[in-house]
Scaffold this motif. Structure first.
Motif, PDB file in Angstrom:
ATOM      1  N   ASP A  51       0.819  -1.209   0.000  1.00  0.00           N
ATOM      2  CA  ASP A  51       0.000   0.000   0.000  1.00  0.00           C
ATOM      3  C   ASP A  51       0.855   1.261   0.000  1.00  0.00           C
ATOM      4  O   ASP A  51       0.474   2.285  -0.520  1.00  0.00           O
ATOM      5  N   LYS A  54       1.995   1.907  -3.705  1.00  0.00           N
ATOM      6  CA  LYS A  54       0.946   2.493  -4.549  1.00  0.00           C
ATOM      7  C   LYS A  54       0.790   3.982  -4.292  1.00  0.00           C
ATOM      8  O   LYS A  54       0.529   4.756  -5.188  1.00  0.00           O
ATOM      9  N   ASN A  55       0.949   4.407  -3.034  1.00  0.00           N
ATOM     10  CA  ASN A  55       0.797   5.812  -2.700  1.00  0.00           C
ATOM     11  C   ASN A  55       1.968   6.640  -3.206  1.00  0.00           C
ATOM     12  O   ASN A  55       1.810   7.829  -3.514  1.00  0.00           O
TER      13      ASN A  55
END
Length: 57
Positions: A51, A54-55
């Motif tokens: 995660d 992706k950021n």
């Protein structure tokens, strides 16, 4: 004095329930690795989490 006639069985039943719960967790393996969770937090993972990747993109 008559109070003891119902307090003693209640305490015996509660003690038996506690013993059963302890034996259940012991048989289930709850206490097998006592140091693992304490030491696991000290080690940092080399790869960032998915995660976070992706950021950043």
């Amino acid at each position: 004095m008559s109070d003891f006639f119902y307090l003693i069985p209640i305490s015996i039943v509660l003690g038996a329930i506690g013993l059963v719960v302890f034996l259940w967790t012991l048989r289930d393996g709850q206490y097998d690795d006592l140091d693992g969770a304490a030491e696991r937090i000290l080690y940092e993972d080399d790869e960032p989490r998915r995660d976070q990747q992706k950021n950043n993109s």
